[in-house]
Design an enzyme around this catalytic site. Structure first.
Site, PDB file in Angstrom:
ATOM      1  N   LYS A   1     -30.112  -0.011 -53.914  1.00 60.68           N
ATOM      2  CA  LYS A   1     -30.097  -0.531 -52.776  1.00 60.68           C
ATOM      3  C   LYS A   1     -31.450  -0.393 -52.362  1.00 60.68           C
ATOM      4  O   LYS A   1     -32.139   0.442 -52.786  1.00 60.68           O
ATOM      5  CB  LYS A   1     -29.281   0.424 -51.831  1.00 60.68           C
ATOM      6  CG  LYS A   1     -28.920  -0.303 -50.423  1.00 60.68           C
ATOM      7  CD  LYS A   1     -27.614  -1.389 -50.619  1.00 60.68           C
ATOM      8  CE  LYS A   1     -27.521  -2.079 -49.501  1.00 60.68           C
ATOM      9  NZ  LYS A   1     -26.179  -2.862 -49.419  1.00 60.68           N
TER      10      LYS A   1
ATOM     11  N   ASP B   1     -28.349  -8.283 -47.584  1.00 62.31           N
ATOM     12  CA  ASP B   1     -27.276  -7.171 -46.828  1.00 62.31           C
ATOM     13  C   ASP B   1     -27.922  -7.463 -45.293  1.00 62.31           C
ATOM     14  O   ASP B   1     -28.183  -8.661 -44.884  1.00 62.31           O
ATOM     15  CB  ASP B   1     -27.769  -5.867 -47.252  1.00 62.31           C
ATOM     16  CG  ASP B   1     -26.614  -4.813 -46.612  1.00 62.31           C
ATOM     17  OD1 ASP B   1     -25.493  -4.924 -47.075  1.00 62.31           O
ATOM     18  OD2 ASP B   1     -27.245  -4.066 -45.718  1.00 62.31           O
TER      19      ASP B   1
HETATM   20  P1  NDP Z   1     -25.451  -9.202 -40.823  1.00 64.71           P
HETATM   21  O1  NDP Z   1     -26.797  -9.133 -40.862  1.00 64.71           O
HETATM   22  O2  NDP Z   1     -25.153 -10.941 -41.440  1.00 64.71           O
HETATM   23  O3  NDP Z   1     -24.718  -9.300 -39.956  1.00 64.71           O
HETATM   24  C1  NDP Z   1     -24.438  -7.835 -39.353  1.00 64.71           C
HETATM   25  C2  NDP Z   1     -23.450  -7.806 -38.010  1.00 64.71           C
HETATM   26  O4  NDP Z   1     -23.365  -6.595 -37.686  1.00 64.71           O
HETATM   27  C3  NDP Z   1     -24.267  -8.698 -36.977  1.00 64.71           C
HETATM   28  O5  NDP Z   1     -23.190  -9.094 -36.193  1.00 64.71           O
HETATM   29  C4  NDP Z   1     -24.808  -7.678 -36.180  1.00 64.71           C
HETATM   30  O6  NDP Z   1     -25.062  -7.723 -34.725  1.00 64.71           O
HETATM   31  C5  NDP Z   1     -23.944  -6.393 -36.410  1.00 64.71           C
HETATM   32  N1  NDP Z   1     -24.353  -4.907 -36.284  1.00 64.71           N
HETATM   33  C6  NDP Z   1     -25.352  -4.637 -36.996  1.00 64.71           C
HETATM   34  N2  NDP Z   1     -25.898  -3.051 -36.820  1.00 64.71           N
HETATM   35  C7  NDP Z   1     -24.977  -2.993 -35.672  1.00 64.71           C
HETATM   36  C8  NDP Z   1     -24.802  -1.972 -34.783  1.00 64.71           C
HETATM   37  N3  NDP Z   1     -25.564  -0.612 -35.002  1.00 64.71           N
HETATM   38  N4  NDP Z   1     -23.824  -1.733 -34.008  1.00 64.71           N
HETATM   39  C9  NDP Z   1     -23.035  -3.014 -33.962  1.00 64.71           C
HETATM   40  N5  NDP Z   1     -23.129  -4.046 -34.540  1.00 64.71           N
HETATM   41  C10 NDP Z   1     -24.034  -4.107 -35.444  1.00 64.71           C
HETATM   42  O7  NDP Z   1     -24.779  -8.556 -42.228  1.00 64.71           O
HETATM   43  P2  NDP Z   1     -23.782  -8.596 -43.052  1.00 64.71           P
HETATM   44  O8  NDP Z   1     -22.702  -9.419 -42.412  1.00 64.71           O
HETATM   45  O9  NDP Z   1     -24.294  -9.135 -44.581  1.00 64.71           O
HETATM   46  O10 NDP Z   1     -23.279  -7.035 -43.309  1.00 64.71           O
HETATM   47  C11 NDP Z   1     -22.238  -6.512 -42.635  1.00 64.71           C
HETATM   48  C12 NDP Z   1     -22.067  -5.363 -43.366  1.00 64.71           C
HETATM   49  O11 NDP Z   1     -21.326  -5.770 -44.811  1.00 64.71           O
HETATM   50  C13 NDP Z   1     -22.806  -4.257 -43.579  1.00 64.71           C
HETATM   51  O12 NDP Z   1     -22.285  -2.990 -43.821  1.00 64.71           O
HETATM   52  C14 NDP Z   1     -23.021  -4.488 -45.036  1.00 64.71           C
HETATM   53  O13 NDP Z   1     -23.746  -3.393 -45.871  1.00 64.71           O
HETATM   54  C15 NDP Z   1     -21.839  -5.002 -45.650  1.00 64.71           C
HETATM   55  N6  NDP Z   1     -21.874  -5.819 -46.884  1.00 64.71           N
HETATM   56  C16 NDP Z   1     -22.420  -7.030 -47.013  1.00 64.71           C
HETATM   57  C17 NDP Z   1     -22.388  -7.765 -48.138  1.00 64.71           C
HETATM   58  C18 NDP Z   1     -23.004  -9.159 -48.037  1.00 64.71           C
HETATM   59  O14 NDP Z   1     -22.534  -9.808 -48.999  1.00 64.71           O
HETATM   60  N7  NDP Z   1     -23.672  -9.456 -47.025  1.00 64.71           N
HETATM   61  C19 NDP Z   1     -21.861  -7.261 -49.431  1.00 64.71           C
HETATM   62  C20 NDP Z   1     -21.319  -6.001 -49.171  1.00 64.71           C
HETATM   63  C21 NDP Z   1     -21.463  -5.103 -47.890  1.00 64.71           C
HETATM   64  P3  NDP Z   1     -26.514  -7.931 -34.218  1.00 64.71           P
HETATM   65  O15 NDP Z   1     -26.641  -9.369 -34.455  1.00 64.71           O
HETATM   66  O16 NDP Z   1     -26.504  -7.797 -32.987  1.00 64.71           O
HETATM   67  O17 NDP Z   1     -27.556  -7.304 -35.108  1.00 64.71           O
END
Ligand code: NDP
Length: 457
Positions: A136, A176
């Site tokens: 990571k 991510d």
């Molecule tokens: P994105 O950056 O596309 O989206 C993240 C989302 O989560 C946004 O809506 C963001 O809101 C919100 N968010 C982030 N931090 C916080 C916080 N501290 N409190 C509340 N909301 C928050 O990320 P992904 O969708 O790619 O990833 C989401 C999760 O899935 C993560 O845990 C990631 O590790 C996991 N994941 C992702 C994969 C992938 O293929 N993308 C694969 C496996 C796991 P805002 O816009 O306000 O920041």
């Protein structure tokens, strides 16, 4: 004391001593220690009668990353100011394949969070059945409010250091939080420029330059396929189920889309400013609008409530007070507390599918388990993302591109097989499945046995 009780006490004392050591060796890294505890608490009972794993110190070695690289990332903002961030790559475990795992850009990123994610990734990648180790990376860079050019300059500077540590057979990063198609494009472009090689060193690439169909959708779709398998295993289906989703990024929006395809009703989504609620369930058109809002316009989630009159915005709140049959937390770590879990249980939630990494605090997991809620852990539920990344690597190596239908079928089969492995190792009699235990053990066995074969490395 009965023999069973004595054995349990012995296992508990091994676990306590082990966790004491992990805590001492990793001061100031609570997320990492939390992740190790979550795995170790299910692995210790499993290896109680398998002394070879103890003798070979497998769990001790697994909790130590093979390598942590930390580096300076200087860049220039649009006003000409020189800015400095910190970047990392944690190369956690390469027992069953090259390091593989995403890159996160978020101000909260630190070594503890990346170590927890790399540790988890090792088991998750093993669960996919593909030959990928765990890694990571990321930076404490906040892409929010930055111009495209600022993000480009940051990505280029990040890769100017990172390129020497990665490679198509060594370490293959992906996206991510904060790292989507735009950032992967900038990073791949810089890697290619520096090395003069066009190879599959990153996944999540654009379709024009070696990306795989279905990769964008894979994590969210895969999470819903996994949830569907959990429901089917318990004689139910997704049809008409109400689903609470958090987040509104890549994972959340594709989870909502697939939930709609399969007849369920996603009621909520969120970002870090609050959550939106649609009592009738979002339509596909609304989900597409939210995708565009977050991905292209980079707006805030309250704008969906301004646009659609059946959507309400709840500032500063998480969606866990709403009634829903299932939840798919898809934003970030530790976003479901013990208190949230109590409220969900009271409101009748019976399935939890963790699509974000470690979204549930330990107290929440304990509460779900105690209430007999079916709890799908992240390393199984969201493994579809890295699974299709693995398929992107295969396509890149063979210089071919598979069709979308074929990839969707591979993803569906992968999620079905991961669910089956969790049931195999997690069945506790009387039809009860401890998915957490099942995922941890199924992921552990392959990595541990490969490490045994290598001797003391
Ligand atoms: P994105 O950056 O596309 O989206 C993240 C989302 O989560 C946004 O809506 C963001 O809101 C919100 N968010 C982030 N931090 C916080 C916080 N501290 N409190 C509340 N909301 C928050 O990320 P992904 O969708 O790619 O990833 C989401 C999760 O899935 C993560 O845990 C990631 O590790 C996991 N994941 C992702 C994969 C992938 O293929 N993308 C694969 C496996 C796991 P805002 O816009 O306000 O920041």
């Amino acid at each position: 004391m009965s023999k069973v009780h004595a054995n349990k006490a012995k296992t508990q004392s091994y676990l306590d001593r082990y966790m004491e050591g992990v805590g001492k060796r990793n001061p100031g890294e609570p997320e990492f220690v939390q992740a190790v505890f979550e795995v170790a608490s299910t692995i210790f009972p499993f290896i109680a009668d398998k002394p070879i794993y103890h003798e070979m110190q497998i769990l001790e070695r697994m909790a130590e990353p093979e390598r942590v690289i930390s580096f300076r990332v200087p860049w220039t903002d649009d006003k000409g100011n020189i800015r400095t961030n910190r970047g990392w790559r944690v190369q956690f475990n390469s027992a069953i394949g090259p390091y593989k795992g995403g890159i996160r850009f978020h101000p909260s990123v630190n070594q503890s969070i990346l170590k927890f994610l790399g540790f988890e990734q090792t088991f998750k990648n093993s669960l996919t059945g593909l030959p990928m180790g765990g890694g990571k990376g990321g930076a404490n860079f906040n892409p929010k409010g930055k111009s495209d050019l600022e993000v480009m300059r940051f990505c280029q500077s990040f890769v100017t250091e990172l390129y020497r540590h990665i490679g198509e057979d060594t370490d293959i990063p992906a996206g991510d939080i904060g790292v989507g198609g735009r950032e992967i494009g900038f990073m791949f472009g810089q890697y290619k420029r520096i090395t003069n090689r066009f190879v599959g060193v990153l996944t999540g690439k654009g379709l024009e330059f070696g990306g795989s169909k279905m990769r964008t959708e894979a994590t969210g779709y895969g999470a819903v396929f996994y949830l569907e398998n959990m429901l089917k295993h318990h004689g139910e289906g997704l049809e008409d189920k109400t689903v609470l989703i958090s987040g509104s990024g890549n994972v959340a929006t594709y989870a909502a889309e697939k939930a709609i395809h399969l007849g369920a009703k996603p009621l909520t989504m969120s970002d870090s400013s609050g959550f939106i609620h649609c009592a009738q369930g979002f339509t596909e058109e609304q989900v597409n609008w939210i995708k565009e809002l977050k991905e292209v316009r980079r707006g805030r989630i309250h704008e969906a409530a301004d646009e659609f009159n059946n959507i309400t915005f709840h500032k500063g709140e998480r969606p866990w007070g709403v009634e829903g049959n299932c939840i798919i937390p898809s934003a970030t770590q530790n976003e479901v507390s013990g208190k949230d879990a109590e409220s969900l249980i009271k409101n009748g939630t019976s399935y939890v599918a963790e699509a974000a990494n470690m979204p549930c605090e330990q107290e929440a997991i304990d509460a779900f388990m105690q209430a007999n809620i079916k709890f799908g852990p992240a390393k199984a539920v969201n493994a579809g993302g890295v699974g299709v990344s693995g398929l992107e690597m295969s396509q890149n190596s063979a210089r071919i591109a598979w069709e979308e239908d074929h990839l969707r079928e591979l993803l569906e089969n992968m999620m079905r097989d991961i669910h089956a492995s969790c049931v195999e190792y997690g069945s506790e009699g009387g039809g009860t499945v401890n998915y957490l235990k099942g995922a941890n053990i199924a992921g552990f066995v392959k990595v541990a046995d490969a490490m045994l074969s290598y001797g003391h490395v």
